[in-house]
Design an enzyme around this catalytic site. Sequence first.
Site, PDB file in Angstrom:
ATOM      1  N   SER A  41      97.897 -15.800 -60.902  1.00  0.00           N
ATOM      2  CA  SER A  41      98.265 -16.937 -61.733  1.00  0.00           C
ATOM      3  C   SER A  41      97.751 -16.831 -63.158  1.00  0.00           C
ATOM      4  CB  SER A  41      97.795 -18.231 -61.073  1.00  0.00           C
ATOM      5  OG  SER A  41      98.890 -18.911 -60.529  1.00  0.00           O
TER       6      SER A  41
ATOM      7  N   ASP B 195     102.068  -7.237 -72.837  1.00  0.00           N
ATOM      8  CA  ASP B 195     103.307  -7.381 -73.608  1.00  0.00           C
ATOM      9  C   ASP B 195     103.063  -7.250 -75.113  1.00  0.00           C
ATOM     10  OD1 ASP B 195     104.685  -7.708 -71.276  1.00  0.00           O
ATOM     11  OD2 ASP B 195     104.813  -9.894 -71.404  1.00  0.00           O
TER      12      ASP B 195
ATOM     13  N   LYS C 209     101.750 -14.316 -58.192  1.00  0.00           N
ATOM     14  CA  LYS C 209     102.013 -15.761 -58.182  1.00  0.00           C
ATOM     15  C   LYS C 209     102.457 -16.201 -59.575  1.00  0.00           C
ATOM     16  CE  LYS C 209      99.862 -20.251 -57.623  1.00  0.00           C
ATOM     17  NZ  LYS C 209     100.111 -20.603 -59.037  1.00  0.00           N
TER      18      LYS C 209
END
Length: 776
Positions: free
Chosen positions: A496, A507, A521
């Site tokens: 999470s 990224d 998740k």
Amino acid sequence: MKKHHLFMAAMAFAMSAHVVTAQPEKAAAVAALAPAKAPAGAPGVTAAAGAGSVAASLQLKPLAEQTQAALWASRVLGRYHYKAMPLDDAMSQKIFDNFFETLDNQKLYFTQADMDGFAPMRTRMDDAINNENLSVPFAIYNLYQQRFTERMNYARQLLKTRPDFSLDESFELDREKSPWAKSEDEVRDLWRKRVKNDWLRLKLAGKEEKAIRETLDKRYENNITRIRKLNNEDVFQMFMDSYATAIEPHTNYLGPRSADNFDIAMRLSLEGIGAVLQTRDEYTIIREIVPGSPAALSGKLKVGDRIVGVAQGNGPFTDVLGWRIDDVVQLVRGKKDSTVRLDVVPGDAGPDAKHVTVTMVRKKISMEEQAAKKSVIEVQDGAAKRRVGVISLPTFYLDFEARRRGDKDFRSATRDVARILGELKKEKVDNVLIDLRNNGGGSLTEAIELTGLFIDKGPVVQQRDAQGRIEVEADQQPGLAWDGPMGVLINRGSASASEIFAAAIQDYGRGLVIGEPSFGKGTVQTLVDLDRFSPAEKVRYGELKMTIAQFFRINGGTTQLRGVTPDIKLPVLSDVDSFGESSYDNALPWVAIKPANYVPAGDLKELIGPLQQRHQARIAKDKEFQFLQEDIAEVLRIRKENSVSLNEAVRRKEFDAQDARARMREARLAGASGTSSDEPVAGPASKEARGKVPEPTKPAKAVTAVRGAPRQDDGLQFDERDLQSELAAEKAAKDAKDILLQEAAHVLADEVGMLRTDSRMASRAMPYMASPRAGN
């Protein structure tokens, strides 16, 4: 459902606070004054009713407020959940299956005849909730408790005879996918083998027959005692959680006390005396004392002392002998500056020793064990020495209430990490590693703000709600707290909020992600306080931790189901078939959306190939990594076979081989000692679940040891060992060299060396840096 859900969910916050957490069983421990956390592989220790045992024949019944809470919960779930589903006969069957999996997922207590008798109830769970009549699920539980007691009493009877260990028979380790026993004779044979295995383990560890009988008889008797302490709140929570998780894996029902514990876990503080408590036999013992706490400052308490009574102020003592641990904790906790008195039997004295009365004033206790911590690892790189700063972050915590009321010193993960980064700068580290292993999540706000410490400004994560609306959550604060190279260490237990942070760093090209694929998740939860529907202030309905959105990476992908794939891959230690989002049969699918508008901070792709090659070459020559690979292979073999022999000669041969292997390891490592310089300069610095039935005879699934070789099996459960030796073993395991952390530091040290020897590569990889730090 593949997994056996435990019912202390990972994190839950105020209604306005979005939550991104791991699976329920990865709860953060409440460490300042809470039940002690059982070690991995320990039996489930149930929370249960405080004022003494409940007779096995006593039938538990639902309270009126529980039937009302169930109805309100169903209305909220049916209307506001991200994956809203009607409460109908189809959902009833899922609830039914989940409830039985919760109670008896190893199929050791009920028989096929029991299941046939319950079959008509498969489509009545929705009626039980809608009609405010929970007699059916409570009837199921009451029969379960009866069967549980019967099986334990039978196990005790078997101890009167000596097992025949010359027979060629085996014991099934995991029965989750096995059929129900077809008859009473078949289930008794299952228990005969389980008792035989328990006996053989103790025998192989050197126990005499009399000691084996006494140990096992006490073990099975204690299991009966534990289940008799379960109360209607526990049963209700198990049933409602069976409903919640039938919709989606990360939706949970929290009873009133569970909700209170979540708030404590999120704040990393509570008001109490600063002692970690644990149940051993009928006693509540002190397992740990928090330095600087009232318990420590009193000078009258020590580890191992037994609490037999609790009094508020000058009031009378309440006898707590035989109480369940969470009820004792509830008495000892209290408002700051209030007084509590403990009636204590010294741990080094007999049960008839003179009692000691200890008076303390409760204070705010900080749970530092769950806070961010730092260490520095030095790695030799040729003639140069690289210093890698490590920040270990167990959870994304935030004191929401203190922040709301404007407290300037409110506690948060980002604030602590920012402070530590400042300290690491002064210590002139070359690289920073954020260790998120087994960090199951926490505050979404913290995941965003923590990312902001390493990027200038920009989007961090995207959210999509049930209506399909997409919102981009961004870091709005300009500037970086750390502008040098950095990395993130993850494993299967990173979930999470951890995945949001790791994905954003990846990224942006801001740092290397190292480890094994994360949990997977990709959903956001919020806490719904059901007490708002209560007719009276003292009537508490509990809370729902409910999925309301799905989050996506800024590149448009999602961590849902697939997790974050590391740039530099370390050995996979977890069982991906039984742990992770992909192990849930009702998990949301992987999907992608349009990428957010963001500008990468750098591009590390050019570094990954060479770093991976150096990593592979290094671990190929590393004895400890070779041992780790051997451990993984052995674990995979055991999982595949799913059985062990009950023949003493066969098991003794295996036992002796494991012992010889451990000795050989020690000798090989001793021969290599003194050759490594990459050791930490400064090392980084429980509870019993409510609504969780005991699994007293379920063998622990094999877990690969990351720090050192696995401890030889002594046949004992965690609460059967001497407390001092158990604590010493835990400390030794904690202090042992963390080879995965060390290797991650080596990778980052390699990165520093590459950047400093190739300025053009450095400018391409990290163009935002004015220049690489000076050095060799």
